[in-house]
Design an enzyme around this catalytic site. Structure first.
Site, short mmCIF file in Angstrom:
data_model
loop_
_atom_site.label_atom_id
_atom_site.label_comp_id
_atom_site.label_asym_id
_atom_site.label_seq_id
_atom_site.Cartn_x
_atom_site.Cartn_y
_atom_site.Cartn_z
N ARG B 143 -14.58 -77.09 -28.38
CA ARG B 143 -15.61 -78.02 -28.83
C ARG B 143 -16.61 -77.40 -29.80
NH1 ARG B 143 -14.61 -79.50 -23.53
NH2 ARG B 143 -13.08 -81.16 -23.67
N SER B 187 -13.40 -74.17 -22.99
CA SER B 187 -13.32 -75.13 -24.10
C SER B 187 -14.70 -75.48 -24.64
CB SER B 187 -12.62 -76.41 -23.63
OG SER B 187 -13.25 -76.94 -22.48
N GLY B 203 -11.85 -76.10 -15.46
CA GLY B 203 -10.80 -75.87 -14.47
C GLY B 203 -10.97 -76.65 -13.19
N GLY B 204 -11.90 -77.60 -13.18
CA GLY B 204 -12.13 -78.37 -11.96
C GLY B 204 -10.89 -79.12 -11.51
N GLU B 205 -10.04 -79.50 -12.43
CA GLU B 205 -8.82 -80.24 -12.06
C GLU B 205 -7.85 -79.34 -11.31
OE1 GLU B 205 -9.09 -83.40 -12.72
OE2 GLU B 205 -10.92 -83.03 -13.84
N TRP B 255 -18.32 -77.89 -18.39
CA TRP B 255 -17.47 -77.78 -19.58
C TRP B 255 -18.03 -78.51 -20.80
CZ3 TRP B 255 -15.24 -82.57 -20.74
CH2 TRP B 255 -15.13 -83.48 -19.69
N ASN B 273 -16.54 -83.10 -11.89
CA ASN B 273 -16.19 -83.80 -10.66
C ASN B 273 -15.84 -82.80 -9.54
OD1 ASN B 273 -13.64 -83.72 -12.61
ND2 ASN B 273 -12.89 -83.49 -10.52
N ASP B 316 -13.26 -89.41 -10.14
CA ASP B 316 -13.20 -88.44 -11.24
C ASP B 316 -14.33 -88.65 -12.24
OD1 ASP B 316 -12.34 -86.38 -12.84
OD2 ASP B 316 -10.59 -87.44 -13.65
N ASP B 318 -16.88 -87.05 -13.61
CA ASP B 318 -17.68 -85.89 -14.04
C ASP B 318 -19.01 -86.36 -14.65
OD1 ASP B 318 -15.34 -83.51 -14.93
OD2 ASP B 318 -14.74 -85.59 -14.72
#
Lengths: 154, 562
Positions: B143, B187, B203-205, B255, B273, B316, B318
């Site tokens: 980004r 990112s 990396g929360g996912e 992020w 999230n 989800d 966030d």
């Protein structure tokens, strides 16, 4: 050094996926031999990658490194056609022409762990199998790890 | 024995190009200069333009009266080398930074460039060779960069914070700050505050433990780390199961770049999230500090206050999105946040007190938040294997892409997504680096639309809206020329009248927008820069356009010179 391919190679051969213009026109990516880099006393990793005659592949197709850092590859083209390699390296990819029966070197810097791909970005080489992988093992430094108990891995 | 032709030593790829390899020296960008960025609108010195996140420029050469004459001044093509070709390849998500005529920008796949901002000439390039197999939730994207102290800072896909020499693009230092084997990645555009570089993790996912970090800008040494999921015994830990492992995998990643108040010395960071996203039964409680804005002391990394937008999130949602800092007419220090859950929040940024909350999207079915802030869930995936449809979908009423605030109109311009989704709970065991969602999710591929909503944050009133067939999936930009610039998923870059919402100009860029436009001027000429390239986590926010035209280019617009 290059290891034997074992059962997987036999399976690929049976399927006609281990060479040019058999079941497919070209070769599936990274379905070739596996090699390992050797580490010098100074920590520099070294390996040789060849392009065999009329096979349009890198040998080894998969090169395994124990950790990231500086890597010196010797690249040898034993084919009767011209190829090249565009190789990953921190800062900028490295490029080398490999005319028929040519030999050169590439000095790379890569982080670990993970898989990096490279290829012969010349004509249709990548599509016919001239794609290789550099696989870096090991762990990230302790200071980069999460503050939590060890977690299960797949 | 074959006599081989000597092929020599492999050369840097850029040697086979017209890259000059060096950018001109610019004046030193430091904390005081970034703090005063509003006073030098010819430059875009930091991610949001200014610390307060307004994404507003005082440049007015391009205005409502002449914007119809806006034309491309130059185009920079990012391109790609190698076998990758997918949605990730083309998502050009950065906000270009500009310092005295030099543009610094990052692209997909670990690339960064210095570009002559007047001509588009590539000055130097850097490519971080990140592994192809890093666990990435949402695309092979970056980004943006931070520029200060003669350096350019980038957070890489494999979670290295690196510093480059601003003149040459050569590496100065490299600090590993995340565990890719655990599913961590990078990112975010870093933020420079004082003599520190601030960046959060992704990396929360994958069930990591989120954190925000500060590093010495000169050496890369870490100064502090702020975990956004508390360990047992730490404040907030009572909102996680005290006899379980949930906190270790709790998510809450940072992020998106924080905003900053230099007087309060607080960073305002949105958090991601909780993990797993949709299966709340394994993490009973509110799950602090997920889905929150946390006010972090920039000197110590301690959390001073927090406000949680979606306690015990099951959708989800966030809250990583930006926190825009503005002051009320009575001087009260406020913070505005448009959350994924479809509600717009105004907080007192000195203490986190709720000032106002109101919906900014049309369709909200997941639950309800009262004007007092009471949250009541209504629809969520709580039964194994039973599909549940809800609005907004997991990309939210607004995703990470940013709104802007124009101090002249007093309006905030929100890029709105109207997309729903169906989630079906599917419990799974946690394993490092494997997606940890707890559901199968399908985002609607029909029945969507979008709009730019001009909202008065002091009243909650929507003053105007500009409707579009497709959702708004890109940041917008406000200027003193009375304009709002907004990219669309189908490639149009439009200029809206900031007072009325009337579309005044449009240009088709050939691929959709999922980035953050910026503006600057060089030698008295104002430019609008916008990276384009439809890609990233499209399946999560607009799968109905997964097959749309791809390509990553950066357009720079200006008025004709004659």
């Amino acid at each position: 050094m290059t290891t034997t391919e074992g059962d997987r190679a036999a399976e690929l051969a049976a399927a006609g996926l281990d060479g040019q213009n058999r079941t497919a026109l070209g070769r599936l990516i990274n379905t070739g031999s596996i090699g390992y880099a050797e580490e010098d006393a100074d920590g520099v990793l070294r390996a040789t990658v060849r392009i065999p005659e009329d096979e349009l592949r890198y040998d080894p197709a998969i090169l395994i490194l124990p950790h990231g850092g500086d890597i010196v590859l010797t690249l040898i083209n034993d084919d009767k056609n011209t190829h090249c390699a565009v190789l990953p390296s921190n800062g900028d990819p490295k490029f080398i022409w490999l005319v028929n029966h040519a030999k050169g070197t590439a000095t790379l810097n890569l982080d670990g762990p993970g898989t990096y791909y490279y290829g012969s970005a010349s004509g249709n080489d990548e599509g016919r199998g001239l794609t290789g992988a550099i696989v870096i093992g090991g762990e990230v430094p302790d200071h980069a790890k999460l503050d939590r108990p060890p977690q299960p891995r797949p | 024995m074959t006599d081989y032709v000597d092929a020599g030593e492999a050369i840097p790829h850029a040697q086979l190009s017209n890259v000059t390899g060096e950018a001109p020296a610019t004046g030193n960008v430091d904390h005081e200069r970034i703090r005063g960025a509003r006073s030098e609108p010819e430059n875009w010195l930091t991610y949001y333009g200014t610390y307060d996140g307004k994404r507003h420029s005082d440049l007015d050469q391009i205005n409502t009266g002449n914007v119809r004459r806006l034309t491309p001044a130059w185009v920079f093509q990012a391109g790609a080398v190698g076998m990758q070709s997918g949605a990730s390849t083309y998502s050009f998500e950065a906000a270009p930074i500009v310092v005295e005529g030099v543009m610094y920008v990052s692209g997909p796949d670990g690339k960064a460039w210095a570009i002559d901002a007047r001509t588009g000439q590539e000055l130097w390039r850097y490519k971080h060779a990140s592994p192809y197999d890093v666990s990435l939730c949402c695309g092979n994207v970056n980004r943006g960069l931070a520029v200060a102290h003669g350096k350019v800072y980038m957070y890489t896909l494999n979670a290295h914070l690196i510093a480059l020499d601003a003149r040459t693009g050569k590496l100065v230092w490299d600090t590993v700050n995340g565990d890719v084997r655990a599913g961590e990645s990078g990112s975010v555009a870093p933020l420079v505050v004082k003599d520190m570089v601030i960046c959060g993790s992704a990396g929360g996912e994958f069930g990591v433990r989120g954190h925000l970090d500060a590093f010495d800008a000169e050496t890369g040494e870490r100064r502090w780390r702020c975990y956004t999921v508390p360990k047992p015994g730490e404040p907030g830990s009572e909102t996680w199961p005290d006899d379980g492992e949930a906190w270790q995998r709790g998510g809450a990643n940072c992020w998106v770049t924080p905003t900053y108040d230099p007087e309060l010395e607080l960073l305002f960071q949105g958090t991601g999230n909780p993990a797993p996203d949709f299966d709340g039964a394994v993490r009973p409680g509110d799950n602090l500090y997920t889905d929150s804005t946390v006010a972090v002391d920039v000197n110590t990394g301690e959390i001073r206050w927090h406000y949680q937008f979606t306690p015990h999130d099951l959708w989800d949602y966030d809250s990583t999105m930006e926190n825009v800092l503005f002051d009320a007419p009575d001087g009260r220090k406020l913070l505005a946040h448009a959350d994924k859950n479809g509600y717009f929040f105004v907080l007192d940024r000195t203490n986190g007190e709720l000032v106002r909350v109101f919906p900014f999207v049309d369709r909200i079915t997941w639950g309800e938040i009262t004007p007092e802030g009471k949250v009541t869930p209504k629809i969520y995936p709580d039964e194994e294997g039973v599909p549940v449809h809800f609005w907004p979908g997991p990309a939210g009423g607004k995703e990470w892409t940013h709104m802007s605030y124009n101090p002249q109109t007093g309006l905030i311009y929100i890029p709105v997504q109207e997309v729903g989704a169906t989630a079906t709970r599917r419990r799974r065991e946690f394993k490092e680096s494997i997606p940890y969602w707890g559901a199968g999710v399908a985002v609607d591929i029909e029945d969507f639309y979008g709009f730019v909503s001009a909202v008065d944050p002091l009243t909650g009133e929507e003053k105007w809206r500009w409707n579009n067939e497709y959702p708004m999936c890109a940041s917008n930009l406000s200027t003193a020329g009375g304009l709002v610039f907004q990219g669309t998923p189908t490639g149009e870059f439009v200029a809206l009248d900031a007072a009325t919402g009337e579309k005044l100009w449009s240009f088709q860029c050939g691929s959709g927008h999922h980035s953050s436009p910026t503006t600057f001027s060089v030698d008295g000429r104002q430019y609008i820069a916008v990276p384009t390239g439809w890609g990233g986590w499209i399946e999560g926010f607009l799968p109905g356009l997964l097959g749309a035209a791809a390509g990553d280019a950066l357009f720079c617009f200006a008025l004709p010179e004659s």
